[in-house]
Design a protein around this motif. Structure first.
Motif, PDB file in Angstrom:
ATOM      1  N   HIS A  43      -6.093   3.892   2.619  1.00  0.00           N
ATOM      2  CA  HIS A  43      -5.274   4.612   1.638  1.00  0.00           C
ATOM      3  C   HIS A  43      -4.277   5.531   2.322  1.00  0.00           C
ATOM      4  O   HIS A  43      -4.410   5.851   3.507  1.00  0.00           O
ATOM      5  CB  HIS A  43      -6.163   5.463   0.724  1.00  0.00           C
ATOM      6  N   TYR A  44      -3.283   5.945   1.558  1.00  0.00           N
ATOM      7  CA  TYR A  44      -2.374   7.001   1.990  1.00  0.00           C
ATOM      8  C   TYR A  44      -3.177   8.280   2.274  1.00  0.00           C
ATOM      9  O   TYR A  44      -4.259   8.481   1.718  1.00  0.00           O
ATOM     10  CB  TYR A  44      -1.368   7.325   0.894  1.00  0.00           C
ATOM     11  N   GLN A  46      -3.692  11.991   1.389  1.00  0.00           N
ATOM     12  CA  GLN A  46      -3.367  12.854   0.235  1.00  0.00           C
ATOM     13  C   GLN A  46      -3.953  14.239   0.479  1.00  0.00           C
ATOM     14  O   GLN A  46      -5.146  14.448   0.323  1.00  0.00           O
ATOM     15  CB  GLN A  46      -3.938  12.271  -1.063  1.00  0.00           C
ATOM     16  N   ASN A 148      -1.924   1.418   2.365  1.00  0.00           N
ATOM     17  CA  ASN A 148      -0.728   1.640   3.169  1.00  0.00           C
ATOM     18  C   ASN A 148       0.207   0.434   3.189  1.00  0.00           C
ATOM     19  O   ASN A 148       1.423   0.588   3.290  1.00  0.00           O
ATOM     20  CB  ASN A 148      -1.133   2.015   4.598  1.00  0.00           C
ATOM     21  N   GLY A 151       3.378   0.211   1.211  1.00  0.00           N
ATOM     22  CA  GLY A 151       4.618   0.814   1.682  1.00  0.00           C
ATOM     23  C   GLY A 151       5.736  -0.185   1.889  1.00  0.00           C
ATOM     24  O   GLY A 151       6.852   0.205   2.237  1.00  0.00           O
ATOM     25  N   LEU A 156       7.083   5.677   1.406  1.00  0.00           N
ATOM     26  CA  LEU A 156       6.113   6.056   2.430  1.00  0.00           C
ATOM     27  C   LEU A 156       5.707   7.516   2.301  1.00  0.00           C
ATOM     28  O   LEU A 156       4.708   7.938   2.871  1.00  0.00           O
ATOM     29  CB  LEU A 156       6.693   5.805   3.821  1.00  0.00           C
ATOM     30  N   CYS A 173       1.627  12.688  -0.543  1.00  0.00           N
ATOM     31  CA  CYS A 173       1.064  11.365  -0.272  1.00  0.00           C
ATOM     32  C   CYS A 173       1.868  10.763   0.874  1.00  0.00           C
ATOM     33  O   CYS A 173       3.068  10.540   0.737  1.00  0.00           O
ATOM     34  CB  CYS A 173       1.151  10.472  -1.507  1.00  0.00           C
ATOM     35  N   ASN A 175       2.051   7.870   3.979  1.00  0.00           N
ATOM     36  CA  ASN A 175       1.534   6.577   4.400  1.00  0.00           C
ATOM     37  C   ASN A 175       0.888   6.679   5.775  1.00  0.00           C
ATOM     38  O   ASN A 175       1.515   7.105   6.742  1.00  0.00           O
ATOM     39  CB  ASN A 175       2.666   5.549   4.415  1.00  0.00           C
ATOM     40  N   HIS A 176      -0.378   6.256   5.861  1.00  0.00           N
ATOM     41  CA  HIS A 176      -1.169   6.438   7.083  1.00  0.00           C
ATOM     42  C   HIS A 176      -0.722   5.511   8.216  1.00  0.00           C
ATOM     43  O   HIS A 176      -1.056   5.735   9.387  1.00  0.00           O
ATOM     44  CB  HIS A 176      -2.649   6.208   6.778  1.00  0.00           C
ATOM     45  N   TYR A 184       0.743  14.281  10.117  1.00  0.00           N
ATOM     46  CA  TYR A 184       0.889  14.759   8.735  1.00  0.00           C
ATOM     47  C   TYR A 184       1.145  16.265   8.713  1.00  0.00           C
ATOM     48  O   TYR A 184       2.099  16.741   8.074  1.00  0.00           O
ATOM     49  CB  TYR A 184      -0.373  14.418   7.945  1.00  0.00           C
TER      50      TYR A 184
END
Length: 470
Positions: A43-44, A46, A148, A151, A156, A173, A175-176, A184
């Motif tokens: 997942h992204y 968050q 991800n 994206g 992203l 949010c 994108n990993h 991040y």
């Protein structure tokens, strides 16, 4: 009021980089590393921060609207430095010769990030006072359930700024595939730095204190960094993981409690000062959750720690490196062995896993992955008998000061959560304090709350909340 649907959207817009610092600096294509590609089915990220609302004045009767406009402008300036966040993922396939590669399109015509202004009729105390994290917090983020790989068509980066009755939540949010937790919070702090400067000087900032290193790090000197994946379609590696019903609670650990855990673990193992306070805390979490689950004595259980590779590579990779540079390390044993020994035994196992994660280990993992590429799948990767310690109390979350004062709390969304996921944050109480966001099945959480060893190290929730509003 149904809290889960209480957030209403006010506006939505696209934010693009303000301008190019140097057109030649902007890569049209950002190739992805094994660490990046392995995240395609996760997942992204968050995460977000809660701030007190600015107060109206004669000079500015609508300070929240002013602040949101400043957030948009400063985000545009920030994306000038972190331009990959404005791009999209692209898959390139061909049959003859067969190839399948994923890369990041960072060209000057990139589609941009998304910015949402939302509102909810709740107060800050409604967010941080309940023992469990209230469901409405998940509505402070978008893209629930997105992986991800999405994206390719989704932004992203999506920012949602939710206006509360007395506060503002800035949620992100991210994108990993583009970056890890270090990247991040590097982005988040840089955005806050630019916004803070705009608010205090009304000027524009061209430079930031920590410019990101955008160029990806690859093993060896690769003339062509394109990685050819053994797939013909993304359905072969994308898994849409949905977590079971979970309780989610924040547990607070004071600097004094952390010091006691460290001293206890080292004393039990006669290791001087080698075992860190976080390794001792992770061991406590592992033992306590294993007890709460009432696992059979012969059941294998593990504890994984997210680990930053930047400082372990030789030569070192800068902390300003913008991308993924993480893996997991940990220990595995049986539930019976884990609980028949003390805190120090488990902490030492984790300590040895951390110090054993050397330059050679990191490079060995990369070489093995290149020979047999794979994508992390959340379900199989995190088994229901183990614990995963994510995020880090070393991340400078409360240094993200946008000009509203220090954040009151950090919270996260739906993403990357499962039974046994524990995310660690710096505590707002100062250096050495730690907050743990623990996700467990409801029956396991109830058992954890009755665990004497665990709760004796935890600061009472009520005391912590009073301190935030003191």
């Amino acid at each position: 009021m149904n809290q889960a649907t209480a957030v209403r959207q006010i506006s939505k817009c696209t934010i693009k980089p303000h301008h190019s610092l140097d057109e030649s600096h902007h890569q049209q294509v950002c190739y992805l590393t094994p660490w990046d590609i392995a995240m395609l089915s996760a997942h992204y990220i968050q995460k977000g921060l809660l701030f007190s609302k600015p107060q109206p004045s004669a000079e500015d009767p609508n300070p929240t609207i002013t602040f949101i406009d400043q957030l948009k402008h400063s985000l545009s300036l920030t994306l000038t430095h972190f331009f990959p966040l404005s791009g999209r993922l692209v898959t390139k396939k061909q049959d003859d010769p067969p190839s399948y590669s994923v890369y990041l399109d960072c060209s000057s015509h990139s589609l941009g990030a998304e910015f949402i202004h939302a509102a909810a009729d709740v107060n800050m105390v409604d967010i941080i006072s309940p023992v469990d994290v209230p469901p409405i917090v998940k509505s402070f983020f978008v893209l629930d359930g997105a992986v991800n790989h999405d994206g390719h068509t989704m932004p992203l980066l999506v920012i949602q700024v939710t206006e509360l009755l007395d506060g503002i939540f800035v949620g992100c949010c991210f994108n990993h595939v583009v970056g890890d937790g270090t990247s991040y919070w590097h982005f988040f702090n840089s955005w806050a730095e630019i916004c803070r400067t705009i608010r205090t000087s009304n000027g524009e900032i061209q430079n930031i204190s920590r410019p990101p290193i955008i160029k990806r790090w690859f093993l060896g000197d690769q003339e062509d960094p394109t990685i050819n994946l053994p797939f013909s379609h993304h359905d072969e590696f994308i898994e849409r993981y949905r977590s079971p019903p979970l309780r989610e609670r924040i547990f607070h650990f004071t600097p004094e409690s952390m010091a006691k855990l460290k001293a206890k673990a080292n004393a039990e193992c006669n290791t001087g000062n080698k075992i860190s306070s976080f390794q001792a805390l992770s061991a406590l979490m592992w033992r306590s959750i294993t007890r709460a689950r009432c696992l059979p004595a012969d059941q294998k259980t593990g504890c994984k720690l997210a680990i930053n590779n930047r400082s372990r590579l030789d030569p070192l990779v800068s902390e300003n490196y913008f991308g993924n540079c993480i893996q997991t390390v940990g220990g595995t044993t049986t539930a019976g062995e884990l609980l028949s020994h003390g805190l120090g035994w488990a902490a030492l196992m984790l300590h040895e896993a951390v110090i054993g994660h050397t330059n050679e280990k990191v490079r060995g993992w990369l070489e093995a992955w290149m020979k047999n590429p794979y994508i992390y799948a959340l379900g199989p990767f995190f088994d229901p008998f183990s614990v995963m310690m994510g995020s880090s109390p070393r991340f400078d979350m409360f240094g993200c000061e946008f000009g509203l004062g220090r954040a009151v709390a950090a919270r996260s969304g739906y993403a990357n959560k499962f039974d046994g996921k524990v995310s660690s944050y710096p505590g707002p109480g100062g250096i050495g304090s730690v907050n743990l966001e623990v996700c467990l099945r409801p029956d396991f959480m109830s058992a954890l709350e009755s665990d004497e060893e665990f709760m004796s190290a935890v600061s009472p929730h009520e005391v912590h909340i009073l301190a935030l509003f003191d």
